[in-house]
Design an enzyme around this catalytic site. Sequence first.
Site, mmCIF file in Angstrom:
data_model
loop_
_atom_site.group_PDB
_atom_site.id
_atom_site.type_symbol
_atom_site.label_atom_id
_atom_site.label_comp_id
_atom_site.label_asym_id
_atom_site.label_seq_id
_atom_site.Cartn_x
_atom_site.Cartn_y
_atom_site.Cartn_z
ATOM 1 N N HIS A 188 -10.236 -5.342 -3.125
ATOM 2 C CA HIS A 188 -8.885 -5.519 -2.588
ATOM 3 C C HIS A 188 -8.982 -5.945 -1.131
ATOM 4 C CE1 HIS A 188 -10.121 -1.300 -2.404
ATOM 5 N NE2 HIS A 188 -9.492 -1.229 -1.236
ATOM 6 N N SER A 210 -12.178 3.269 -1.053
ATOM 7 C CA SER A 210 -11.799 4.424 -1.866
ATOM 8 C C SER A 210 -11.380 4.054 -3.282
ATOM 9 C CB SER A 210 -10.676 5.216 -1.173
ATOM 10 O OG SER A 210 -9.521 4.418 -1.037
ATOM 11 N N VAL A 211 -11.138 2.787 -3.550
ATOM 12 C CA VAL A 211 -10.787 2.354 -4.906
ATOM 13 C C VAL A 211 -11.785 1.262 -5.314
ATOM 14 C CG1 VAL A 211 -9.020 1.350 -6.407
ATOM 15 C CG2 VAL A 211 -8.332 2.861 -4.526
ATOM 16 N N HIS A 234 -6.870 -5.934 2.273
ATOM 17 C CA HIS A 234 -5.700 -5.390 2.971
ATOM 18 C C HIS A 234 -5.103 -6.484 3.860
ATOM 19 C CE1 HIS A 234 -6.775 -0.975 2.438
ATOM 20 N NE2 HIS A 234 -7.959 -1.529 2.254
ATOM 21 N N ASN A 293 -12.770 -3.369 2.740
ATOM 22 C CA ASN A 293 -13.689 -2.247 2.893
ATOM 23 C C ASN A 293 -14.676 -2.268 1.726
ATOM 24 O OD1 ASN A 293 -12.349 -1.298 5.204
ATOM 25 N ND2 ASN A 293 -10.846 -0.182 3.969
ATOM 26 N N ASP A 324 0.848 -1.190 0.000
ATOM 27 C CA ASP A 324 0.000 0.000 0.000
ATOM 28 C C ASP A 324 0.889 1.247 0.000
ATOM 29 O OD1 ASP A 324 -3.214 0.470 0.975
ATOM 30 O OD2 ASP A 324 -1.842 2.176 1.111
HETATM 31 P P1 5GP Z 1 -9.640 1.280 0.491
HETATM 32 O O1 5GP Z 1 -9.682 2.573 1.243
HETATM 33 O O2 5GP Z 1 -10.405 1.397 -0.822
HETATM 34 O O3 5GP Z 1 -10.044 0.075 1.282
HETATM 35 O O4 5GP Z 1 -8.113 1.019 0.152
HETATM 36 C C1 5GP Z 1 -7.482 1.564 -0.944
HETATM 37 C C2 5GP Z 1 -6.026 1.574 -0.624
HETATM 38 O O5 5GP Z 1 -5.304 1.849 -1.814
HETATM 39 C C3 5GP Z 1 -5.609 2.634 0.389
HETATM 40 O O6 5GP Z 1 -5.055 2.002 1.542
HETATM 41 C C4 5GP Z 1 -4.601 3.481 -0.370
HETATM 42 O O7 5GP Z 1 -3.518 3.903 0.439
HETATM 43 C C5 5GP Z 1 -4.155 2.549 -1.472
HETATM 44 N N1 5GP Z 1 -3.703 3.249 -2.671
HETATM 45 C C6 5GP Z 1 -4.311 4.302 -3.273
HETATM 46 N N2 5GP Z 1 -3.616 4.672 -4.364
HETATM 47 C C7 5GP Z 1 -2.557 3.826 -4.462
HETATM 48 C C8 5GP Z 1 -1.471 3.704 -5.395
HETATM 49 O O8 5GP Z 1 -1.357 4.441 -6.379
HETATM 50 N N3 5GP Z 1 -0.568 2.723 -5.143
HETATM 51 C C9 5GP Z 1 -0.674 1.884 -4.081
HETATM 52 N N4 5GP Z 1 0.278 0.953 -3.961
HETATM 53 N N5 5GP Z 1 -1.674 1.974 -3.194
HETATM 54 C C10 5GP Z 1 -2.607 2.928 -3.374
#
Ligand code: 5GP
Length: 114
Positions: free
Chosen positions: A100, A95-96, A102, A87, A30
Amino acid sequence: MSQTLFEKIIAREISADIVYEDNLVLAFRDINPQAPTHVLVIPKKPIPRISEAEESDQEVLGHLLLKARLVAKELGLAKNGFRLVINNGYDGGESVPHLHCHILGGRALSWPPG
Ligand code: 5GP
């Protein structure tokens, strides 16, 4: 449909610190780690989130969990423990929009989450 950030990482259009890859999943560190070890394991199939997975995704979802287990072990987290987090949606903190999982480890994690 435009590609998500994680599809661009799969396609090597955006660089990432990849720790594991096979035909079904990719695991990479991450960019904003929340623990000493923080890795994301994603399916190569662009499933937006777990709530939109289908019965036909059973193999890839099982594979994702087994490879999360493998990566956690290979990164030295098996002995002290680790946490897997998915999430989902706005309230879940997603957020993506590409499924995924973690892997968080390397320190004691508190519960409940914020
Ligand atoms: P979410 O909040 O959707 O569960 O997790 C998305 C994760 O993607 C976050 O922990 C964020 O730090 C990670 N992330 C966002 N953009 C990038 C990126 O460009 N590269 C990497 N390696 N992680 C990213």
